[in-house]
Scaffold this motif. Structure first.
Motif, mmCIF file in Angstrom:
data_model
loop_
_atom_site.group_PDB
_atom_site.id
_atom_site.type_symbol
_atom_site.label_atom_id
_atom_site.label_comp_id
_atom_site.label_asym_id
_atom_site.label_seq_id
_atom_site.Cartn_x
_atom_site.Cartn_y
_atom_site.Cartn_z
ATOM 1 N N GLU A 1 0.807 -1.219 0.000
ATOM 2 C CA GLU A 1 0.000 0.000 0.000
ATOM 3 C C GLU A 1 0.839 1.269 0.000
ATOM 4 O OE1 GLU A 1 -3.249 -0.113 -0.392
ATOM 5 O OE2 GLU A 1 -3.199 -2.318 -0.368
ATOM 6 N N VAL A 2 2.153 1.153 0.106
ATOM 7 C CA VAL A 2 3.040 2.319 0.098
ATOM 8 C C VAL A 2 4.212 2.050 -0.850
ATOM 9 C CG1 VAL A 2 2.472 3.165 2.413
ATOM 10 C CG2 VAL A 2 4.231 1.402 2.147
ATOM 11 N N THR A 3 4.960 3.096 -1.158
ATOM 12 C CA THR A 3 6.096 2.921 -2.064
ATOM 13 C C THR A 3 7.294 2.303 -1.364
ATOM 14 O OG1 THR A 3 6.808 5.192 -1.616
ATOM 15 C CG2 THR A 3 5.391 4.839 -3.535
ATOM 16 N N ASP A 4 7.374 2.460 -0.046
ATOM 17 C CA ASP A 4 8.546 1.938 0.652
ATOM 18 C C ASP A 4 8.255 1.736 2.135
ATOM 19 O OD1 ASP A 4 11.489 1.333 0.823
ATOM 20 O OD2 ASP A 4 11.421 3.051 2.181
ATOM 21 N N VAL A 5 8.752 0.627 2.681
ATOM 22 C CA VAL A 5 8.736 0.372 4.127
ATOM 23 C C VAL A 5 10.185 0.207 4.563
ATOM 24 C CG1 VAL A 5 8.088 -1.219 5.963
ATOM 25 C CG2 VAL A 5 6.463 -0.717 4.138
ATOM 26 N N GLY A 6 10.594 0.998 5.545
ATOM 27 C CA GLY A 6 11.979 0.928 6.014
ATOM 28 C C GLY A 6 12.314 -0.427 6.600
ATOM 29 N N ASP A 7 11.612 -0.818 7.663
ATOM 30 C CA ASP A 7 11.923 -2.080 8.338
ATOM 31 C C ASP A 7 10.649 -2.803 8.773
ATOM 32 O OD1 ASP A 7 14.921 -2.025 8.533
ATOM 33 O OD2 ASP A 7 14.473 -0.124 9.523
ATOM 34 N N PHE A 8 10.723 -4.130 8.745
ATOM 35 C CA PHE A 8 9.620 -4.999 9.145
ATOM 36 C C PHE A 8 9.991 -5.681 10.468
ATOM 37 C CE2 PHE A 8 9.593 -4.621 4.603
ATOM 38 C CZ PHE A 8 8.263 -4.597 4.218
ATOM 39 N N PHE A 9 9.078 -5.633 11.425
ATOM 40 C CA PHE A 9 9.297 -6.272 12.716
ATOM 41 C C PHE A 9 8.130 -7.212 13.014
ATOM 42 C CE2 PHE A 9 11.577 -2.304 12.785
ATOM 43 C CZ PHE A 9 12.760 -2.576 13.458
ATOM 44 N N GLY A 10 8.444 -8.351 13.611
ATOM 45 C CA GLY A 10 7.375 -9.274 13.949
ATOM 46 C C GLY A 10 7.829 -10.306 14.951
ATOM 47 N N GLN A 11 6.851 -10.950 15.570
ATOM 48 C CA GLN A 11 7.137 -12.022 16.514
ATOM 49 C C GLN A 11 6.116 -13.123 16.310
ATOM 50 O OE1 GLN A 11 8.183 -10.630 20.393
ATOM 51 N NE2 GLN A 11 7.904 -12.621 21.381
ATOM 52 N N GLU A 12 6.568 -14.367 16.391
ATOM 53 C CA GLU A 12 5.705 -15.518 16.164
ATOM 54 C C GLU A 12 6.121 -16.642 17.096
ATOM 55 O OE1 GLU A 12 3.173 -18.328 15.304
ATOM 56 O OE2 GLU A 12 2.939 -16.291 14.526
ATOM 57 N N MET A 13 5.155 -17.236 17.782
ATOM 58 C CA MET A 13 5.462 -18.266 18.764
ATOM 59 C C MET A 13 5.719 -19.637 18.119
ATOM 60 S SD MET A 13 3.434 -19.207 22.272
ATOM 61 C CE MET A 13 1.867 -19.533 21.470
ATOM 62 N N ASN A 14 4.951 -19.978 17.085
ATOM 63 C CA ASN A 14 5.070 -21.292 16.461
ATOM 64 C C ASN A 14 6.327 -21.362 15.588
ATOM 65 O OD1 ASN A 14 4.559 -23.139 13.986
ATOM 66 N ND2 ASN A 14 3.083 -23.857 15.501
ATOM 67 N N ARG A 15 7.178 -22.328 15.840
ATOM 68 C CA ARG A 15 8.473 -22.411 15.150
ATOM 69 C C ARG A 15 8.311 -22.615 13.645
ATOM 70 N NH1 ARG A 15 13.843 -20.927 15.938
ATOM 71 N NH2 ARG A 15 14.995 -21.918 14.253
ATOM 72 N N THR A 16 7.437 -23.532 13.256
ATOM 73 C CA THR A 16 7.233 -23.808 11.830
ATOM 74 C C THR A 16 6.718 -22.571 11.111
ATOM 75 O OG1 THR A 16 6.833 -26.160 12.211
ATOM 76 C CG2 THR A 16 5.955 -25.218 10.184
ATOM 77 N N THR A 17 5.770 -21.881 11.731
ATOM 78 C CA THR A 17 5.204 -20.677 11.129
ATOM 79 C C THR A 17 6.236 -19.565 11.063
ATOM 80 O OG1 THR A 17 3.090 -21.330 12.112
ATOM 81 C CG2 THR A 17 3.223 -19.123 11.211
ATOM 82 N N TYR A 18 7.081 -19.486 12.073
ATOM 83 C CA TYR A 18 8.168 -18.508 12.092
ATOM 84 C C TYR A 18 9.121 -18.742 10.911
ATOM 85 C CZ TYR A 18 12.763 -16.735 13.684
ATOM 86 O OH TYR A 18 13.990 -16.129 13.764
ATOM 87 N N ASN A 19 9.435 -20.000 10.642
ATOM 88 C CA ASN A 19 10.281 -20.319 9.491
ATOM 89 C C ASN A 19 9.602 -19.892 8.193
ATOM 90 O OD1 ASN A 19 12.211 -21.452 11.159
ATOM 91 N ND2 ASN A 19 11.464 -23.547 10.903
ATOM 92 N N LEU A 20 8.306 -20.144 8.119
ATOM 93 C CA LEU A 20 7.532 -19.764 6.938
ATOM 94 C C LEU A 20 7.563 -18.246 6.736
ATOM 95 C CD1 LEU A 20 5.656 -20.911 4.731
ATOM 96 C CD2 LEU A 20 3.754 -20.605 6.312
ATOM 97 N N ALA A 21 7.474 -17.493 7.809
ATOM 98 C CA ALA A 21 7.484 -16.027 7.721
ATOM 99 C C ALA A 21 8.829 -15.519 7.198
ATOM 100 C CB ALA A 21 7.186 -15.423 9.094
ATOM 101 N N ARG A 22 9.921 -16.111 7.681
ATOM 102 C CA ARG A 22 11.246 -15.675 7.212
ATOM 103 C C ARG A 22 11.412 -15.971 5.723
ATOM 104 N NH1 ARG A 22 15.714 -18.182 10.945
ATOM 105 N NH2 ARG A 22 14.299 -19.972 10.968
ATOM 106 N N MET A 23 10.970 -17.153 5.295
ATOM 107 C CA MET A 23 11.024 -17.481 3.867
ATOM 108 C C MET A 23 10.196 -16.487 3.055
ATOM 109 S SD MET A 23 10.659 -21.623 3.728
ATOM 110 C CE MET A 23 11.744 -22.741 4.620
ATOM 111 N N ASN A 24 9.018 -16.194 3.558
ATOM 112 C CA ASN A 24 8.096 -15.292 2.860
ATOM 113 C C ASN A 24 8.717 -13.910 2.671
ATOM 114 O OD1 ASN A 24 5.706 -14.814 1.544
ATOM 115 N ND2 ASN A 24 4.455 -14.684 3.386
ATOM 116 N N MET A 25 9.389 -13.417 3.687
ATOM 117 C CA MET A 25 10.057 -12.117 3.600
ATOM 118 C C MET A 25 11.115 -12.123 2.494
ATOM 119 S SD MET A 25 9.226 -9.653 5.739
ATOM 120 C CE MET A 25 7.708 -9.696 6.675
ATOM 121 N N ILE A 26 11.971 -13.135 2.517
ATOM 122 C CA ILE A 26 13.061 -13.209 1.548
ATOM 123 C C ILE A 26 12.517 -13.389 0.130
ATOM 124 C CG2 ILE A 26 15.071 -14.573 0.830
ATOM 125 C CD1 ILE A 26 15.489 -15.203 3.860
#
Length: 517
Positions: free
Chosen positions: A243-268
């Motif tokens: 929704e914007v032209t640029d986001v400086g930094d993304f921050f997040g926290q996730e308790m489930n390990r598998t989902t956390y791995n999925l989030a890191r992959m998704n970012m990259i």
């Protein structure tokens, strides 16, 4: 890439995923197919980057001989450059295409594949990207009997999947479209639709994500930071970026390990540089990982009415202390709200999905709700959503919007409970529903049976109960019956029937029968 080509890519990927469907359930084969897509992406991205930096030497990355002294020297230099730029390294023989071709030719690749995935993580050790790649492939278990009873059967299945994936062009050179990222999101959504209650752990429906993203980005073209304390697969964070032209930094926290791995992959996969995202794996309420930070935009879809410890010690925690009460241990909804408010910057906007009960439940929740509205004037809007739009639950939900520096002294209520298209398993918000909701929030106008800006005095008169029907009247008044008009219509009908009545009487007389009229 056209929309038609994009749909074909998504369908191809889903068809490949179905190769594993008969062996395991949705949330299990999700980890394999998404892991392999990520491996292919890393390989193609690294090969393109390496070819670019080797262009001046007239050398192609795949042509480098890994066994010679010169080859090893070149690869050492390439590794240094790629780890700095991309965060990881692979040798030419470790690229996805090379492994897929060996598998297609009948070679046993399971051992090589396990080593390669480990090597990707090892290549980051001691570097700035180490945390972002740490144990990233741990859910891709190549020893699982669900892949096959024998090593040969497992190998054959994995080789088949890699071969199919290798034939697909991910269009990584298409700078104008996040083709692979979109396809990845499509697959996550497909897995969510078949994962039942587990879907809520990693996916927020796209239309709901879009509403949250548009709200927190209204009036802005750039964001310094965006935060999601229950980030799941990272889809909400990435939706904000659209929704914007640029986001400086993304921050997040996730308790489930598998989902956390999925989030890191998704970012990259979406091209977010490893230096520009900071995702942590921990329980957000019990062990917050971003203490002291303030964010310009905050979005979240926390687990509905989750349990938490609610330890008395938390009354001394800056996130909860000022409210004088803790959210009950049986319902952590307001624990998440107050945690998020503690991280919201003065110029920021926060939008969170909650169950309807958060609007009217009393006790500690009622006291916290009253404090936020009466003392702080931080609540900006309440948006009622249709029932059954989230995977795995049919309970009614809402979006609560918060701002710390508000120019208005009212709270906007929107009843969007009828804004949906009925689906087979879940209802669905349409594009026009999303547009209407966002436009109503931005305009803050009164609209019969849909929206109402309620002064805080009105909310106080309702004892800070935010149940939407108290503020938006959705009752459809019955149409008044005009008896005079009805009588006239009956008389006109009787007059029109007179010729027919006469014909019936004459016909009955000829037959010697008694006329019914």
């Amino acid at each position: 890439m056209t929309d038609e080509q994009k749909k074909k890519l998504e369908q191809k990927l889903w068809d490949i995923a179905n190769t594993l469907r008969g062996k395991m359930n949705a949330d299990e084969f999700r980890d394999y197919i998404l892991g392999f897509i990520f491996y292919k992406y890393l390989s193609e991205r690294l090969q393109a980057y390496a070819d670019d930096i080797l262009k001046g030497d007239g050398v192609k990355f795949l042509a480098i001989d890994e066994t010679t002294t010169d080859g090893k020297s070149i690869l050492a230099e390439v590794k240094h450059a790629t780890v700095e730029a991309l965060g990881y390294f692979l040798n030419p023989s470790e690229l996805f295409s090379a492994v897929a071709k060996r598998g297609e030719q009948g070679a046993f690749i399971l051992g090589d594949l396990s080593t390669i995935l480990t090597n990707i993580e090892r290549s980051t050790m001691g570097t700035a990207s180490e945390e972002d790649f740490d144990h990233l492939f741990e859910d891709l278990d190549l020893t699982s009997t669900k892949l096959g009873r024998t090593e040969e059967a497992k190998n054959a299945l994995i080789a088949r999947v890699l071969t199919h994936l290798d034939a697909i062009d991910f269009r990584l050179d298409d700078a104008k479209a996040d083709v692979l990222g979109d396809a990845y999101e499509y697959l996550i959504g497909q897995f969510a639709s078949g994962a039942g209650k587990k879907a809520g752990e990693f996916y927020t429906p796209q239309q709901v994500s879009t509403i949250l993203a548009r709200i927190v980005t209204t009036g802005k073209t750039r964001l310094k930071s965006v935060y999601d304390p229950t980030c799941g697969s990272g889809s909400l964070l990435l939706r904000v970026a659209r929704e914007v032209t640029d986001v400086g930094d993304f921050f997040g926290q996730e308790m489930n390990r598998t989902t956390y791995n999925l989030a890191r992959m998704n970012m990259i996969l979406h091209g977010v540089h490893y230096r520009n995202f900071d995702l942590k794996q921990e329980d957000t309420l019990e062990h917050p990982q971003h203490e002291g930070r303030l964010f310009e935009a905050i979005v979240a879809n926390p687990p509905f009415s989750a349990k938490w410890s609610a330890r008395p010690l938390f009354l001394q925690d800056d996130r909860f202390a000022q409210y004088g009460r803790l959210a009950p241990g049986s319902k952590a909804d307001y624990a998440f709200v107050t945690h998020m408010l503690s991280h919201l910057d003065d110029n920021g906007t926060m939008a969170v999905v909650l169950p309807h009960g958060a609007l009217f439940r009393g006790g500690a929740e009622g006291a916290i709700r009253e404090y936020i509205i009466r003392e702080k004037n931080w609540l900006d809007a309440v948006i009622g959503l249709p029932a059954n739009i989230f995977y795995g639950t049919g309970i009614p939900t809402c979006i609560m919007v918060f701002k710390k520096c508000r120019e208005t002294d009212d709270v906007l209520f929107i009843d969007a409970s009828t804004c949906f298209e009925k689906g087979k398993n879940e209802n669905r918000l349409r594009d026009e529903d999303v547009d209407r909701i966002v436009a109503a929030w931005r305009g803050r106008a009164e609209e019969a049976r849909f929206s109402h800006p309620a002064p805080r005095a009105e909310i106080a008169a309702n004892d800070y109960n935010l149940n939407i029907p108290r503020y938006v009247d959705t009752f459809e008044a019955e149409a008044r019956i005009d008896l005079t008009a009805v009588a006239r219509q009956i008389a006109e009908a009787e007059t029109a029937m007179e010729p027919l009545d006469a014909q019936i009487r004459a016909f009955c007389a000829e037959l010697g029968l008694e006329s019914p009229v």
